[in-house]
Design a protein around this motif. Sequence first.
Motif, PDB file in Angstrom:
ATOM      1  N   GLY A  27       0.710  -1.228   0.005  1.00 57.36           N
ATOM      2  CA  GLY A  27       0.040   0.016  -0.023  1.00 57.36           C
ATOM      3  C   GLY A  27       0.832   1.345  -0.094  1.00 57.36           C
ATOM      4  N   VAL A  29       3.177   2.611  -2.205  1.00 51.45           N
ATOM      5  CA  VAL A  29       2.999   3.407  -3.572  1.00 51.45           C
ATOM      6  C   VAL A  29       1.858   4.056  -3.515  1.00 51.45           C
ATOM      7  CG1 VAL A  29       3.171   3.281  -6.000  1.00 51.45           C
ATOM      8  CG2 VAL A  29       4.650   1.753  -4.563  1.00 51.45           C
ATOM      9  N   SER A  30       0.557   3.601  -3.482  1.00 58.26           N
ATOM     10  CA  SER A  30      -0.579   4.310  -3.637  1.00 58.26           C
ATOM     11  C   SER A  30      -0.732   5.225  -2.319  1.00 58.26           C
ATOM     12  CB  SER A  30      -1.716   3.408  -3.642  1.00 58.26           C
ATOM     13  OG  SER A  30      -1.803   2.539  -2.472  1.00 58.26           O
ATOM     14  N   ALA A  31      -0.198   4.915  -1.348  1.00 60.54           N
ATOM     15  CA  ALA A  31      -0.619   5.830  -0.103  1.00 60.54           C
ATOM     16  C   ALA A  31       0.373   7.030  -0.551  1.00 60.54           C
ATOM     17  CB  ALA A  31      -0.021   5.371   1.189  1.00 60.54           C
ATOM     18  N   ARG A  33       1.220   8.419  -3.243  1.00 62.68           N
ATOM     19  CA  ARG A  33       0.465   9.030  -4.479  1.00 62.68           C
ATOM     20  C   ARG A  33      -0.609   9.823  -4.027  1.00 62.68           C
ATOM     21  NH1 ARG A  33      -0.982   4.905  -7.298  1.00 62.68           N
ATOM     22  NH2 ARG A  33       1.021   4.697  -8.182  1.00 62.68           N
ATOM     23  N   ARG A  34      -1.529   9.194  -2.954  1.00 61.15           N
ATOM     24  CA  ARG A  34      -2.469   9.844  -2.296  1.00 61.15           C
ATOM     25  C   ARG A  34      -2.015  11.212  -1.458  1.00 61.15           C
ATOM     26  NH1 ARG A  34      -6.754   7.382   1.984  1.00 61.15           N
ATOM     27  NH2 ARG A  34      -8.379   8.909   1.588  1.00 61.15           N
ATOM     28  N   SER A  37      -1.308  14.109  -3.676  1.00 64.27           N
ATOM     29  CA  SER A  37      -2.568  14.722  -4.464  1.00 64.27           C
ATOM     30  C   SER A  37      -3.096  15.742  -3.495  1.00 64.27           C
ATOM     31  CB  SER A  37      -3.620  13.548  -4.575  1.00 64.27           C
ATOM     32  OG  SER A  37      -4.343  13.201  -3.315  1.00 64.27           O
ATOM     33  N   GLY A  64       8.285   1.773  -7.975  1.00 71.13           N
ATOM     34  CA  GLY A  64       6.749   2.444  -8.437  1.00 71.13           C
ATOM     35  C   GLY A  64       6.750   3.712  -7.581  1.00 71.13           C
ATOM     36  N   PRO A 248      -0.108   3.832   4.771  1.00 77.86           N
ATOM     37  CA  PRO A 248      -1.752   4.145   4.251  1.00 77.86           C
ATOM     38  C   PRO A 248      -2.395   4.596   5.571  1.00 77.86           C
ATOM     39  CG  PRO A 248      -0.802   2.069   3.255  1.00 77.86           C
ATOM     40  CD  PRO A 248       0.304   2.568   4.208  1.00 77.86           C
ATOM     41  N   GLU A 252      -4.081   8.355   5.842  1.00 79.38           N
ATOM     42  CA  GLU A 252      -5.584   8.627   6.142  1.00 79.38           C
ATOM     43  C   GLU A 252      -5.717   9.391   7.447  1.00 79.38           C
ATOM     44  OE1 GLU A 252      -9.553   8.267   5.849  1.00 79.38           O
ATOM     45  OE2 GLU A 252      -8.069   7.311   4.632  1.00 79.38           O
TER      46      GLU A 252
END
Length: 258
Positions: A27, A29-31, A33-34, A37, A64, A248, A252
């Motif tokens: 998680g 890479v996506s965290a 990126r978030r 953002s 990534g 992640p 959050e």
Amino acid sequence: MNEPLSIRGVLLDLSGVLHVGNTALPGAVSALRRLRSIGLPLRYVTNTTRQPRVSLVERLNSMGFAIAAEEVLTPTQAALAYLKDHALRPYLLIHPELHVEFSGMDTRSPNAVVLGDAAQDFTYDNLNAAFRLLMEGAPLLALGDNRYFREPDGLSLDIGPFKTALEYAADTRARVLGKPAPAFFHQAVAALGCTPAETLMIGDDATADVDGALRAGLQGLLVRTGKYRNGDERRIESPGAVLLDDLPAAVEWILEKR
């Protein structure tokens, strides 16, 4: 746990927070990126001294992560600046891959010891050469003070134990140029354009990352990944630390606070 102040910038450790070895943590890479953002300025502060910054960034991006070299702060940069400012010639007790970053330094007749994670180069002869220089009055410049870190096959010794051995043998004290030195954190905060109180440090090392950040006036968040071991949070002496499972969960939490 104290209620945190507003967060206007984030510092992240690398190994143990984003990845372990050559593998991104679940998680992460996506965290990341978030987190990007929402427009918060980010910097990456690491005590990793087994490879030059360019190689480190290439490895991260192969997993990534979209990270630019100028976003990563390493203690090598601080060491180079200190050596030049004080006209010192270093004896380099560092990893073979890191020598390229010191290629412009005069290392003849050394009058300072630079200590990094030398791995297999922590031989008796190399340590003894450093010891003899320290006994002649050379300063000891440590690129970090971490006790250990996590590799894919388990925990491994880091700079800290070797720093302590040299300090004990030569009856001296090292100048730590990486984490947990306040100046290292403040350099990263300045790059963000924030104040320390507005900056959150996320790391897996309770003392170097989180307690170090808190002592430097930052906010601190410890994740239960990487080198974290059960109960590590009790080693944080400064008040206000936050403990969460992973990156992640940290992202959050930041979004909820904002």
